[in-house]
Scaffold this motif. Sequence first.
Motif, short mmCIF file in Angstrom:
data_model
loop_
_atom_site.label_atom_id
_atom_site.label_comp_id
_atom_site.label_asym_id
_atom_site.label_seq_id
_atom_site.Cartn_x
_atom_site.Cartn_y
_atom_site.Cartn_z
N ALA A 1 33.19 -1.17 76.80
CA ALA A 1 34.34 -0.39 76.36
C ALA A 1 34.04 0.38 75.09
O ALA A 1 34.46 1.54 74.93
CB ALA A 1 35.54 -1.31 76.16
N ASN A 2 33.31 -0.24 74.19
CA ASN A 2 32.97 0.44 72.93
C ASN A 2 31.97 1.56 73.15
O ASN A 2 31.97 2.55 72.41
CB ASN A 2 32.45 -0.57 71.92
N MET A 3 31.10 1.43 74.15
CA MET A 3 30.21 2.54 74.50
C MET A 3 31.04 3.71 75.01
O MET A 3 30.88 4.86 74.55
CB MET A 3 29.21 2.10 75.57
N LEU A 4 31.93 3.45 75.94
CA LEU A 4 32.74 4.52 76.52
C LEU A 4 33.62 5.18 75.47
O LEU A 4 33.90 6.39 75.54
CB LEU A 4 33.60 3.97 77.66
N GLU B 1 23.40 -0.02 83.93
CA GLU B 1 22.39 -0.43 82.95
C GLU B 1 22.48 0.42 81.69
O GLU B 1 22.39 -0.09 80.58
CB GLU B 1 20.99 -0.33 83.55
N LEU B 2 22.68 1.73 81.86
CA LEU B 2 22.70 2.62 80.70
C LEU B 2 23.98 2.49 79.89
O LEU B 2 24.01 2.86 78.72
CB LEU B 2 22.51 4.06 81.15
N ILE B 3 25.03 1.94 80.48
CA ILE B 3 26.28 1.75 79.75
C ILE B 3 26.41 0.34 79.20
O ILE B 3 26.93 0.14 78.09
CB ILE B 3 27.48 2.09 80.64
N SER B 4 25.90 -0.66 79.92
CA SER B 4 26.16 -2.05 79.51
C SER B 4 24.97 -2.73 78.84
O SER B 4 25.14 -3.76 78.19
CB SER B 4 26.57 -2.88 80.73
N TRP B 5 23.76 -2.19 78.98
CA TRP B 5 22.60 -2.85 78.38
C TRP B 5 22.44 -2.42 76.92
O TRP B 5 22.27 -1.23 76.62
CB TRP B 5 21.32 -2.50 79.14
N LEU C 1 25.55 8.95 77.99
CA LEU C 1 26.98 9.16 77.71
C LEU C 1 27.29 10.63 77.49
O LEU C 1 28.30 11.15 77.97
CB LEU C 1 27.39 8.35 76.48
N LYS C 2 26.42 11.31 76.76
CA LYS C 2 26.63 12.73 76.53
C LYS C 2 26.62 13.50 77.85
O LYS C 2 27.44 14.39 78.08
CB LYS C 2 25.56 13.28 75.59
N GLU C 3 25.67 13.13 78.73
CA GLU C 3 25.60 13.79 80.03
C GLU C 3 26.87 13.52 80.85
O GLU C 3 27.39 14.41 81.53
CB GLU C 3 24.37 13.31 80.79
#
Length: 273
Positions: free
Chosen positions: A178-181, A245-249, A261-263
Amino acid sequence: MTQGALFDALGTLHAPVAGTSARIVSLVPSITELVCDLGLAPLLVGRTGFCIHPSALIGDIPKIGGTKDVNIDKIRKLAPTHLIVNIDENEKPTVDRLAEFIPHVIVTHPVRPEDNPALYTLLGGIFNVQQRAQQLSTEFQLALQGLQARRPSQPPQTVLYCIWKDPWMTVSCDTYIANMLDLIGWKTWQVPASDKRYPVFEWHDALLHGVDMVLLSSEPYRFTEEHVDALERQIGKPVCLVDGELISWYGSRAIRGLHYLKELADGTSDWSA
């Protein structure tokens, strides 16, 4: 507190290892990858079956079960000096049993993307690869600055991030995901009156009125484009397949995650539906 002291997520103070005498078992896939990216693959003596990156370096490292169902006896025979675990991914009773014969247990718990440099520093300090840890920290900060400097291409959105089906499960706002998003203005929809970090939910009209988009993660449940098409027909909302993987790792993969994320936000990712 001593400057430069190496405290883990539970506040345990760790001392730097003398030379290359460490024997590491990692029960966390993303941290197994980080250990390798720190140049410490030769010290790894055990990993879970979910520790699959980097494939070129971990193929010969013994598997000791899953993240929650480890083989205690097999780990004992590996005679590790250090065990790396995570509060979310590993079971405390299992870790307590392992701590009976593993001298050093390193507990991790990143909950924000910004926690990654401290994770690099912790492992880099314990295993004497401070220079490489600093390189990763610099790469992470540059990627974060680049993401924060972007001009938003769309207003903030409320998203439902799905990690499982049968039953359907999502994430709460206090998770790393959630903090990544949140870095790109995507606010995570919350299950009402739930205190679970990974709660079960059911599809209903109130939920659909409260979200702008549904995200289906590629892991831990292996959602596919077929799931995207079926769910879009069912709920009448935009659905996007995303690289879990790219969002949660966390760890070294988080650097690539920030670029991803930018993409996603700009609609240029290959994973965007």
